[in-house]
Scaffold this active site. Structure first.
Site, PDB file in Angstrom:
ATOM      1  NE  ARG A 236      25.899  79.949  32.091  1.00  0.00           N
ATOM      2  CZ  ARG A 236      26.270  78.564  32.087  1.00  0.00           C
ATOM      3  NH1 ARG A 236      25.016  77.823  32.762  1.00  0.00           N
ATOM      4  NH2 ARG A 236      27.309  77.881  31.819  1.00  0.00           N
ATOM      5  CD  GLU A 265      24.362  81.688  38.918  1.00  0.00           C
ATOM      6  OE1 GLU A 265      25.243  80.793  38.819  1.00  0.00           O
ATOM      7  OE2 GLU A 265      23.403  81.525  38.148  1.00  0.00           O
ATOM      8  CG  HIS A 284      24.362  77.411  38.111  1.00  0.00           C
ATOM      9  ND1 HIS A 284      24.684  78.650  37.418  1.00  0.00           N
ATOM     10  CD2 HIS A 284      24.523  76.461  37.507  1.00  0.00           C
ATOM     11  CE1 HIS A 284      25.007  78.023  36.248  1.00  0.00           C
ATOM     12  NE2 HIS A 284      24.748  76.854  36.109  1.00  0.00           N
TER      13      HIS A 284
HETATM   14  C1  DGY Z   1      26.952  74.111  32.445  1.00  0.00           C
HETATM   15  O1  DGY Z   1      27.768  73.113  32.327  1.00  0.00           O
HETATM   16  O2  DGY Z   1      27.176  75.046  31.743  1.00  0.00           O
HETATM   17  C2  DGY Z   1      26.405  74.358  33.716  1.00  0.00           C
HETATM   18  O3  DGY Z   1      25.508  75.226  33.804  1.00  0.00           O
HETATM   19  C3  DGY Z   1      27.458  74.540  34.937  1.00  0.00           C
HETATM   20  O4  DGY Z   1      27.855  75.614  34.659  1.00  0.00           O
END
Ligand code: DGY
Length: 324
Positions: A236, A265, A284
């Site tokens: 993140r 994002e 992402h």
């Molecule tokens: C997750 O599954 O946490 C990935 O980062 C997609 O959001």
């Protein structure tokens, strides 16, 4: 009134699976469902299928019958745990099914930054390749280098497997707990964060976002890295102090970076980190292959249905397991 609301587009088979077990309605609009509209749908809803919508007091106040929120993602930093606990609302996520897919992409970022794949792709397409390749286009090796994994969970383990068995890399890791399996299988060595930063040629940040991991990588941490090292961020964006990262890159204190996640994002196209040639950026999409996204949506649907039937869903997030 339906007992399930599907707030995110999912494959038809997933919808059909939910439809076999419960009545549902779904977001039919274009793109992401606006939060204000979601809040108007939840009066009778017992189960909610979402991806990364913040589940907090505000949302819970509009959903008095809600029993379970099923995230189509492994990360669940969108769950405000205390608010969900107070309302006794279960939260589930989708671990494991995405490990290999995300690890593949992280490896892609390692190779892409080390061998400058994006930059050299543009070099060829822009017609700049008009002489023999000389040292200014050289990259660095990935094989036999030292990989430092911060946050050795399931995805870290899949990354260590690739790095050790495929690329003969030395693995260092820093995590909340020791991982005997990774130590045995991939000769991974546990070390302090400082030690890892000092020694690794590739530093991959994989820690989940929690209050303790906000800006985990900041000026001090970047200054501990080798000047020749590459930083990869793939969990993140909030775990990285982006101003400090941009400063480290500007001053040549690290060699480059590979980023799949950002504080904001979608990332603003004028973001300073997007201006560096030695930064490889992605939108992402660590888990974004058709088969993995299908598996995640189906797993989320299974979690949801189990929870609604009063059975124990297989993937309740650890902090909410005491609710059942
Ligand atoms: C997750 O599954 O946490 C990935 O980062 C997609 O959001």
């Amino acid at each position: 009134m339906s007992e399930v609301f599907i707030a995110r587009k999912v494959p038809q088979e997933v919808e059909d699976f939910i439809g076999k077990h419960c009545e549902y309605t779904k977001w039919e609009g274009v793109g992401e469902m606006p939060r204000s509209e979601l809040l108007q749908q939840l009066g009778e809803v017992k189960g909610l299928l979402i991806n990364q919508e913040r589940i907090d007091q505000e949302l819970l106040a509009t959903a008095p019958k809600l029993k379970i929120v099923s995230n189509i993602s492994v990360g669940y930093n969108n769950f405000v745990i205390e608010d969900m606990k107070a309302k006794k609302v279960l939260g589930t996520h989708t671990p494991d099914v995405l490990n290999d897919t995300v690890a593949d992409l992280i490896f892609g970022l390692m190779l892409g930054t080390a061998r400058r794949i994006g930059e050299l792709d543009r070099y060829v397409k822009d017609g700049q390749w008009n002489k023999k390749v000389t040292a200014e286009l050289f990259g660095i090796d990935v094989h036999h280098q030292t990989l430092g994994i911060i946050g050795m969970g399931r995805i870290g383990n899949a990354l260590a497997q690739r790095a050790r068995l495929g690329f003969s890399m030395n693995i260092l890791y820093h995590s909340r707990s020791r991982k005997p399996e990774a130590e045995e299988r991939y000769a991974a060595r546990y070390c302090s964060l400082e030690d890892l930063l000092h020694k690794a040629d590739f530093v991959v940040l994989l820690t989940p976002l929690t209050p303790e991991t906000v800006n985990l990588m900041s000026s001090r941490e970047f200054s501990l890295m080798k000047r020749s090292a590459i930083f990869i961020s793939a969990s993140r964006g909030e775990t990285v102090d982006e101003v400090a990262l941009a400063e480290a890159l500007r001053e040549g204190r690290i060699r480059g970076a590979g980023l799949d996640v950002y504080k904001q994002e979608p990332v603003n196209p004028n973001h300073p980190l997007l201006q560096f040639k030695n930064v490889v950026t992605l939108p992402h999409l660590g888990s974004a292959t058709a088969s993995t996204r299908f598996a995640m949506a189906m797993l989320a649907a299974e979690n949801l249905v189990k929870g609604l039937k009063g059975e124990r869903p297989p993937h309740i997030v650890p902090e909410l397991q005491s609710l059942i």
